[in-house]
Design an enzyme around this catalytic site. Structure first.
Site, PDB file in Angstrom:
ATOM      1  N   CYS A  69       0.814  -1.227   0.000  1.00 33.40           N
ATOM      2  CA  CYS A  69       0.000   0.000   0.000  1.00 33.40           C
ATOM      3  C   CYS A  69       0.842   1.269   0.000  1.00 33.40           C
ATOM      4  O   CYS A  69       0.301   2.367  -0.156  1.00 33.40           O
ATOM      5  CB  CYS A  69      -0.908   0.003   1.225  1.00 33.40           C
ATOM      6  SG  CYS A  69       0.019  -0.066   2.761  1.00 33.40           S
TER       7      CYS A  69
HETATM    8  C1  LIG Z   1       0.367  -4.965   3.228  1.00 32.05           C
HETATM    9  S1  LIG Z   1       1.324  -6.408   3.387  1.00 32.05           S
HETATM   10  C2  LIG Z   1       0.087  -7.688   3.476  1.00 32.05           C
HETATM   11  C3  LIG Z   1       0.065  -8.368   4.811  1.00 32.05           C
HETATM   12  C4  LIG Z   1      -0.916  -9.502   4.994  1.00 32.05           C
HETATM   13  N1  LIG Z   1      -2.228  -9.203   4.485  1.00 32.05           N
HETATM   14  C5  LIG Z   1      -1.015  -9.922   6.470  1.00 32.05           C
HETATM   15  O1  LIG Z   1      -2.061 -10.404   6.897  1.00 32.05           O
HETATM   16  O2  LIG Z   1      -0.023  -9.797   7.201  1.00 32.05           O
HETATM   17  C6  LIG Z   1       1.988  -6.631   1.769  1.00 32.05           C
HETATM   18  C7  LIG Z   1       2.946  -7.792   1.676  1.00 32.05           C
HETATM   19  O3  LIG Z   1       3.325  -7.974   0.297  1.00 32.05           O
HETATM   20  C8  LIG Z   1       4.632  -8.498   0.298  1.00 32.05           C
HETATM   21  N2  LIG Z   1       5.232  -8.310  -1.033  1.00 32.05           N
HETATM   22  C9  LIG Z   1       5.751  -7.177  -1.558  1.00 32.05           C
HETATM   23  N3  LIG Z   1       6.229  -7.411  -2.793  1.00 32.05           N
HETATM   24  C10 LIG Z   1       5.998  -8.718  -3.066  1.00 32.05           C
HETATM   25  C11 LIG Z   1       6.279  -9.548  -4.192  1.00 32.05           C
HETATM   26  N4  LIG Z   1       6.895  -9.075  -5.262  1.00 32.05           N
HETATM   27  N5  LIG Z   1       5.915 -10.845  -4.142  1.00 32.05           N
HETATM   28  C12 LIG Z   1       5.295 -11.339  -3.038  1.00 32.05           C
HETATM   29  N6  LIG Z   1       5.008 -10.603  -1.933  1.00 32.05           N
HETATM   30  C13 LIG Z   1       5.358  -9.300  -1.952  1.00 32.05           C
HETATM   31  C14 LIG Z   1       5.339  -7.706   1.393  1.00 32.05           C
HETATM   32  O4  LIG Z   1       6.505  -8.354   1.845  1.00 32.05           O
HETATM   33  C15 LIG Z   1       4.239  -7.581   2.462  1.00 32.05           C
HETATM   34  O5  LIG Z   1       4.356  -8.588   3.436  1.00 32.05           O
END
Ligand SMILES: C[S@@+](CC[C@H](N)C(=O)[O-])C[C@H]1O[C@@H](n2cnc3c(N)ncnc32)[C@H](O)[C@@H]1O
Length: 309
Positions: A69
């Site tokens: 986000c």
């Molecule tokens: C806002 S958090 C979501 C957290 C989740 N909904 C929870 O319950 O904890 C977004 C997540 O996307 C992951 N993320 C970012 N880029 C990514 C990628 N290229 N592939 C997979 N995950 C990714 C980040 O590491 C982060 O943990």
């Protein structure tokens, strides 16, 4: 199916609601998040990138994706999440690609993000996402929900989009809402002095010292509720600070942040056992995982409405 799975707030919600489930896959790039997720749910996933990911050929009831986000957030550079822009928030469109390639599309797709996606300069990406979901056969409904309406004394407003393949009878008005519990139930007693606010500029501001002229930002004192649990506390804005009296203040502890995200102490204890911060230091990993997650109680409300009513 959990994409951008973090510490699996949706899985925690399904467990709490006694909704039988099997996690088909969990996609998360951050190795520490994967380690935490595996510890919380006795799983054995490896970290993987959503870019280039293909879903297994299985029937999926629920696909949850809380994509990054940062670029939609009001606290940030507001780079946006346009498809192909290369920002982290544009990874949202990876989910569209993944669903499009599936032989059997998930019945329900749930997306969570900051409410900033509705801001004038951001909403193009949001409405693009809704149009793409429509093209894939989904009817979407969305609402901004505040954790305060789900028993948690945290002012956290997030947008939730429920997309259902075919006709969408989901009704946000039917969600069970409850008043927030007393914040004292979430706060620790006898907190170490490591958590005390020491930055002079912040202290002057908090003590209403006229010399605080140079202080920039928003720093709130927690009274009945905490402000949005963010990924860092030792900065401004944060989730608010606790007034200890005698001109002293402290930050929220990692455990308090987890409680305010709806996780149990047993969950936190499992994670605390993995990450031992150096003596006298706060755990940036734990704060980040809490701040990036979703309030479990809000997801419980949504899953109850989807599966238990
Ligand atoms: C806002 S958090 C979501 C957290 C989740 N909904 C929870 O319950 O904890 C977004 C997540 O996307 C992951 N993320 C970012 N880029 C990514 C990628 N290229 N592939 C997979 N995950 C990714 C980040 O590491 C982060 O943990």
């Amino acid at each position: 199916m959990e994409l951008f799975g973090g510490i699996g707030a949706i899985r925690k919600a399904l467990i709490r609601q006694n909704i039988p489930h099997r996690v088909i896959d969990y996609v998360e790039i951050d190795k520490n998040c994967v380690k935490s997720y595996n510890a919380l749910y006795k799983a054995n996933f490896k970290s993987k990138d959503i870019v280039g990911y293909h879903a297994p050929n299985e029937n999926i009831d629920l696909l949850m994706h809380g994509s990054p986000c940062q670029d939609f957030s009001r606290v940030g550079q507001k780079k946006g999440g346009e498809k192909g822009s290369g920002t982290r928030s544009s990874l949202l469109f990876e989910t569209i690609r993944i669903i499009e390639k599936m032989n059997m599309r998930p019945k329900v797709v749930l997306w969570e993000n900051v409410k900033g996606v509705l801001d004038k300069n951001m909403r193009t990406s949001f409405f693009h996402y809704l149009r793409e979901m429509e093209r894939l056969g989904y009817e979407s409904k969305y609402e901004i929900l505040n954790a305060m309406d789900f028993g948690i004394p945290q002012k956290r407003e997030r947008i939730f989009v429920v997309s259902i393949l075919g006709k969408n009878n989901f009704d946000f008005n039917k969600l069970n809402k409850t008043k927030p519990k007393d914040i004292s139930e979430f706060l620790e007693k006898d907190v170490s002095s490591v958590y005390e606010v020491r930055q002079e500029s912040m202290l002057r501001f908090l003590r209403n010292d006229p010399k605080n002229k140079n202080f920039k930002g928003r720093l709130m004192i927690i009274d009945k509720f905490a402000y949005t649990i963010s990924t860092k506390q030792v900065r401004v804005p944060n989730s608010g600070v606790i007034d200890l009296g005698n001109g002293k203040y402290r930050y929220l502890t990692e455990r308090e942040c987890f409680r305010l995200m709806g996780f149990d102490d047993e969950d936190f204890d499992k994670l605390r056992a993995i990450y031992h911060p150096r003596k006298g230091k706060l755990s940036s990993i734990l704060y980040k995982q809490a701040g990036n997650s979703i309030v479990v109680n809000v997801l419980e409300g949504i899953s109850y409405e989807l599966y238990n009513r």
